[in-house]
Design a protein around this motif. Structure first.
Motif, short mmCIF file in Angstrom:
data_model
loop_
_atom_site.label_atom_id
_atom_site.label_comp_id
_atom_site.label_asym_id
_atom_site.label_seq_id
_atom_site.Cartn_x
_atom_site.Cartn_y
_atom_site.Cartn_z
N UNK A 164 35.07 47.10 44.44
CA UNK A 164 33.78 47.19 45.36
C UNK A 164 32.54 47.70 44.84
N UNK A 165 32.90 49.03 44.29
CA UNK A 165 31.81 49.71 43.57
C UNK A 165 31.14 49.08 42.43
N UNK A 166 31.99 48.32 41.55
CA UNK A 166 31.51 47.56 40.52
C UNK A 166 30.83 46.06 41.04
N UNK A 167 30.87 46.02 42.15
CA UNK A 167 30.33 44.81 42.60
C UNK A 167 31.08 43.40 42.43
N UNK A 168 32.46 43.59 41.73
CA UNK A 168 32.93 42.33 41.44
C UNK A 168 33.59 41.66 42.70
N UNK A 169 33.68 42.32 43.78
CA UNK A 169 34.17 41.53 44.93
C UNK A 169 34.04 42.28 46.11
N UNK A 170 33.14 41.55 47.07
CA UNK A 170 32.49 42.21 48.25
C UNK A 170 33.78 42.38 49.30
N UNK A 171 34.67 41.67 49.06
CA UNK A 171 36.07 41.69 50.09
C UNK A 171 36.53 43.14 50.77
N UNK A 172 37.02 42.98 52.00
CA UNK A 172 37.24 44.52 52.48
C UNK A 172 38.58 44.86 51.52
N UNK A 173 38.98 46.02 51.86
CA UNK A 173 39.94 46.75 50.98
C UNK A 173 41.30 46.21 51.09
N UNK A 174 41.75 45.93 52.26
CA UNK A 174 42.67 45.57 52.61
C UNK A 174 43.31 44.02 52.08
N UNK A 175 42.01 43.32 51.86
CA UNK A 175 42.11 42.16 51.54
C UNK A 175 42.00 41.96 50.13
N UNK A 176 41.46 42.94 49.33
CA UNK A 176 41.71 43.16 47.81
C UNK A 176 43.29 43.71 47.81
N UNK A 177 43.77 44.44 48.46
CA UNK A 177 44.87 44.95 48.08
C UNK A 177 45.96 43.80 48.49
N UNK A 178 45.78 42.78 49.24
CA UNK A 178 46.44 41.66 49.44
C UNK A 178 46.38 40.81 48.25
N UNK A 179 45.30 40.75 47.61
CA UNK A 179 45.09 39.99 46.41
C UNK A 179 46.03 40.67 45.35
N UNK A 180 46.06 42.17 45.40
CA UNK A 180 46.69 42.63 44.18
C UNK A 180 48.04 42.52 44.23
N UNK A 181 48.68 42.49 45.52
CA UNK A 181 50.05 42.23 45.88
C UNK A 181 50.51 41.06 45.91
N UNK A 182 49.59 39.94 45.90
CA UNK A 182 49.67 38.42 46.01
C UNK A 182 50.42 38.16 47.27
N UNK A 183 50.08 38.96 48.48
CA UNK A 183 50.29 38.56 49.85
C UNK A 183 51.91 39.20 50.07
N UNK A 184 52.34 40.15 49.04
CA UNK A 184 53.46 40.77 49.38
C UNK A 184 53.56 42.53 49.63
N UNK A 185 52.67 42.62 50.57
CA UNK A 185 52.52 44.38 50.91
C UNK A 185 53.92 44.40 51.48
N UNK A 186 54.39 43.64 52.31
CA UNK A 186 55.99 43.92 52.21
C UNK A 186 56.96 42.65 51.70
N UNK A 187 58.15 42.65 51.46
CA UNK A 187 58.82 41.71 51.02
C UNK A 187 59.04 40.77 52.17
N UNK A 188 59.06 39.72 51.83
CA UNK A 188 59.60 38.45 52.75
C UNK A 188 60.64 38.85 53.56
N UNK A 189 60.61 38.26 54.88
CA UNK A 189 61.92 38.62 55.71
C UNK A 189 63.17 37.99 55.24
N UNK A 190 64.18 38.66 55.78
CA UNK A 190 65.57 38.18 55.03
C UNK A 190 65.55 37.00 55.99
N UNK A 191 66.29 36.05 55.39
CA UNK A 191 66.64 34.79 56.07
C UNK A 191 67.92 34.77 56.69
N UNK A 192 68.01 34.43 57.94
CA UNK A 192 69.49 34.62 58.41
C UNK A 192 70.20 33.13 58.84
#
Length: 192
Positions: A164-192
């Motif tokens: 954000x400081x560099x101006x690379x990406x004006x997205x919110x922090x948690x959205x950037x973290x979502x990008x960094x973790x590729x949507x896997x902030x938590x592992x996918x739920x176990x299938x039953x």
């Protein structure tokens, strides 16, 4: 599944033929939409999303374009789940976190259990990689979290703030973290 920063930007890239298949590097083309879902955010009103689907021109595989502010197969945004994980890293219990977020105790307990080892180690690896790319000095700072999860979230947040400081990406922090973790902030739920 492909995580995208912005559905509007992803749509433009799809239309221009500039998104590649992660499996074969072929060109992705628009291929309809996923089902409409209501995802809970920190605010009172849920967010309604309808993820875009894409199909590879070469291998015919289909992919869902998941907005980075969401977490794979979860009914809450990355901001909500990230807030819960950060509260746990500070030492708060699942009942307290559930009350603060207005979520069922069982849901929050399930999130916190899913974020234990080895997933916390994976998050830490992602944090180190993205912190190094964003600002290597982040890695020189003394970590103040007593857990791997706390260290991981600290590194991911540091990398997001550096972007954000560099101006690379004006997205919110948690959205950037979502990008960094590729949507896997938590592992996918176990299938039953």
């Amino acid at each position: 599944m492909i995580v995208v920063a912005s559905p509007v930007q992803a749509e433009a890239l799809l239309d221009a033929g500039q998104l590649s298949c992660p499996g074969c590097a072929g060109t992705l083309r628009p291929h309809g939409y996923g089902r409409i879902r209501r995802v809970r955010s920190l605010g009172e009103a849920p967010v309604t999303v309808r993820p875009r689907r894409a199909r590879c021109f070469s291998c015919a595989a289909t992919h869902v374009l998941l907005p980075a502010g969401l977490v794979l197969r979860r009914a809450d945004t990355a901001e909500v789940i990230g807030t819960a994980l950060a509260a746990q890293a500070r030492g708060e219990g699942h009942r307290t976190i559930a009350a603060q977020l207005g979520r069922p105790v069982s849901t929050v307990r399930r999130w916190l259990r899913r974020a234990r080892e080895p997933h916390a180690d994976w998050l830490h690896e992602q944090g180190v990689q993205h912190a190094y790319r964003a600002d290597p000095d982040i890695l020189n700072r003394e970590l103040v979290w007593p857990t791997t999860l706390g260290d991981a979230l600290n590194l991911l947040a540091g990398a997001a703030l550096a972007c954000q400081r560099r101006g690379d990406c004006p997205l919110p922090v948690w959205t950037l973290i979502g990008m960094f973790t590729r949507g896997r902030l938590l592992p996918p739920p176990l299938r039953t």
